[in-house]
Scaffold this motif. Structure first.
Motif, short mmCIF file in Angstrom:
data_model
loop_
_atom_site.label_atom_id
_atom_site.label_comp_id
_atom_site.label_asym_id
_atom_site.label_seq_id
_atom_site.Cartn_x
_atom_site.Cartn_y
_atom_site.Cartn_z
N PRO A 21 0.81 -1.40 0.07
CA PRO A 21 0.34 -0.14 -0.04
C PRO A 21 0.76 1.26 0.21
O PRO A 21 1.51 1.44 0.28
N THR A 22 0.25 1.74 -0.45
CA THR A 22 0.39 3.64 -0.24
C THR A 22 1.40 3.63 1.30
O THR A 22 0.29 3.71 2.10
N LYS A 23 2.38 3.93 1.49
CA LYS A 23 3.63 4.52 3.30
C LYS A 23 2.80 5.11 3.80
O LYS A 23 1.99 6.09 3.00
N VAL A 41 -17.62 12.75 -1.80
CA VAL A 41 -17.88 11.63 -2.77
C VAL A 41 -16.53 10.99 -3.77
O VAL A 41 -15.87 12.04 -3.69
N VAL A 42 -15.08 10.04 -2.93
CA VAL A 42 -14.14 10.40 -3.67
C VAL A 42 -13.77 9.37 -4.88
O VAL A 42 -14.94 8.12 -4.83
N VAL A 43 -13.49 9.73 -6.04
CA VAL A 43 -12.93 8.46 -6.73
C VAL A 43 -11.47 8.58 -6.67
O VAL A 43 -11.13 9.39 -6.47
N ASP A 44 -11.49 6.57 -6.50
CA ASP A 44 -9.81 6.39 -6.25
C ASP A 44 -9.20 6.26 -7.21
O ASP A 44 -9.60 4.77 -8.36
N VAL A 45 -8.43 6.53 -8.85
CA VAL A 45 -7.76 6.02 -9.71
C VAL A 45 -6.95 5.55 -9.75
O VAL A 45 -5.86 6.01 -9.19
N GLY A 46 -6.98 4.16 -9.82
CA GLY A 46 -5.41 3.48 -9.41
C GLY A 46 -5.08 2.63 -8.28
O GLY A 46 -4.47 3.51 -7.69
N CYS A 47 -6.32 2.35 -7.81
CA CYS A 47 -5.86 1.75 -6.30
C CYS A 47 -5.08 0.91 -5.67
O CYS A 47 -4.85 1.27 -4.42
N GLY A 48 -4.38 0.56 -6.50
CA GLY A 48 -3.47 -0.62 -6.02
C GLY A 48 -3.79 -1.68 -4.84
O GLY A 48 -5.04 -2.41 -5.54
N THR A 49 -3.42 -1.49 -4.45
CA THR A 49 -4.08 -2.56 -2.65
C THR A 49 -4.71 -2.07 -2.18
O THR A 49 -5.50 -2.59 -0.99
N GLY A 50 -5.16 -0.71 -1.95
CA GLY A 50 -6.88 -0.03 -1.54
C GLY A 50 -5.92 0.96 -0.53
O GLY A 50 -7.21 0.93 0.58
N GLY A 51 -4.67 1.42 -0.40
CA GLY A 51 -4.37 1.70 0.99
C GLY A 51 -5.07 3.21 1.34
O GLY A 51 -5.45 3.21 2.44
N LEU A 52 -4.85 3.98 0.14
CA LEU A 52 -6.59 5.52 0.24
C LEU A 52 -7.41 5.42 0.03
O LEU A 52 -8.63 5.93 0.71
N THR A 138 -0.86 11.80 -6.78
CA THR A 138 0.93 10.58 -6.14
C THR A 138 1.05 11.05 -7.20
O THR A 138 0.58 9.77 -8.51
N SER A 139 2.99 10.20 -7.13
CA SER A 139 3.84 10.55 -8.31
C SER A 139 4.78 9.88 -8.06
O SER A 139 5.58 10.51 -6.81
N ILE A 140 5.43 8.93 -7.53
CA ILE A 140 7.50 8.69 -8.38
C ILE A 140 8.02 8.35 -8.87
O ILE A 140 8.89 8.64 -8.44
N VAL A 141 7.10 9.36 -10.36
CA VAL A 141 7.46 9.32 -10.92
C VAL A 141 7.95 11.60 -11.52
O VAL A 141 7.02 11.81 -11.62
N LEU A 142 9.08 11.68 -11.59
CA LEU A 142 8.93 13.34 -12.19
C LEU A 142 8.57 13.72 -12.89
O LEU A 142 7.95 14.72 -13.21
N GLU A 143 8.00 12.73 -14.27
CA GLU A 143 7.65 13.12 -15.21
C GLU A 143 6.32 13.29 -14.80
O GLU A 143 5.26 14.67 -15.74
N THR A 144 5.71 12.39 -14.08
CA THR A 144 4.17 13.19 -13.91
C THR A 144 4.03 13.93 -13.34
O THR A 144 2.49 14.65 -13.63
N ALA A 145 4.73 13.88 -12.37
CA ALA A 145 3.87 15.19 -11.01
C ALA A 145 4.34 16.58 -12.36
O ALA A 145 3.69 17.25 -11.83
N THR A 146 5.36 16.57 -13.26
CA THR A 146 5.37 17.90 -14.07
C THR A 146 4.06 17.56 -15.70
O THR A 146 3.73 18.47 -15.55
N GLU A 147 3.49 16.94 -15.93
CA GLU A 147 2.64 16.71 -16.61
C GLU A 147 1.35 17.37 -16.01
O GLU A 147 0.67 18.01 -16.11
N SER A 148 1.23 16.63 -13.97
CA SER A 148 0.04 16.81 -14.10
C SER A 148 -0.30 18.82 -13.56
O SER A 148 -0.82 19.20 -13.59
N VAL A 149 1.27 19.36 -13.21
CA VAL A 149 0.97 20.36 -12.83
C VAL A 149 0.98 21.58 -13.78
O VAL A 149 0.39 22.43 -13.85
#
Length: 192
Positions: A21-23, A41-52, A138-149
């Protein structure tokens, strides 16, 4: 109503094929940034193990948990059942953009994975948010953060960017050795 209890990492079911899960420390920061109420009402896209998803379900009225990976869906379901939160979450095994297209009303959008379709998910999701709604990526890759901004700026939002580095101590005979976890970048914006 806000709760600040965050489920410890070691209480989650995990799956070899699914990150997470997300730490715990990251989940705490995301929860503080999203400012949930029991009416959200929350939409969680890319839920993974469901931590968030689990943290959102403890606080929000309803959560849509989305992932295209069937192992992620199974693991999320198992974690929600373990904590008795399965009735507050609708789990959708599909691509994030198509799921967001079908969901009528939501107040918060969390993007933890996009399957390479980040810009379209941000644009569609942000436009569907009501005024005052929030988007968090949330991003572990810098490019994802940059694209998001960049995408949020194109949509007229004023994104906030936080990079968090967490180290956890390992107790040794002669002291405490700090071990770093992957740094995470959190991009968030409130729809004006």
């Amino acid at each position: 109503m806000m709760f600040f209890d965050i489920t410890p990492d070691d209480e989650f079911y995990k799956c070899e094929n699914v990150p997470g899960p997300t730490k715990e420390e990251i989940r705490a920061l995301v929860i503080s940034k999203v400012c949930l109420t029991d009416e959200d009402v929350v939409v969680d896209v890319g839920c993974g193990t469901g931590g968030l998803t689990l943290e959102f379900a403890k606080r929000a009225r309803k959560v849509y948990s989305i992932d295209i990976n069937s192992d992620a869906i199974k693991t999320t379901r198992k974690n929600l059942e373990k904590f008795g939160l399965e009735n507050k979450v609708e789990i959708l095994e599909e691509e994030g953009l198509s799921a967001i297209d079908r969901i009528e009303d939501f107040t918060k959008l969390m993007i933890g994975g996009s399957g390479g379709n980040l810009k379209n998910i941000i644009e569609t999701g942000y436009l569907k948010l009501p005024v005052g709604g929030k988007i968090i990526i949330t991003s572990i890759v810098l490019e994802t953060a940059t694209e998001s901004v960049e995408m949020l700026k194109e949509l007229g939002a004023n994104p906030e960017v936080v990079n968090i580095n967490v180290s956890r101590g390992t107790i040794l005979d002669r002291g405490v050795m700090m071990k770093a976890l992957n740094p995470i970048t959190i991009v968030s914006a409130r729809k004006e």
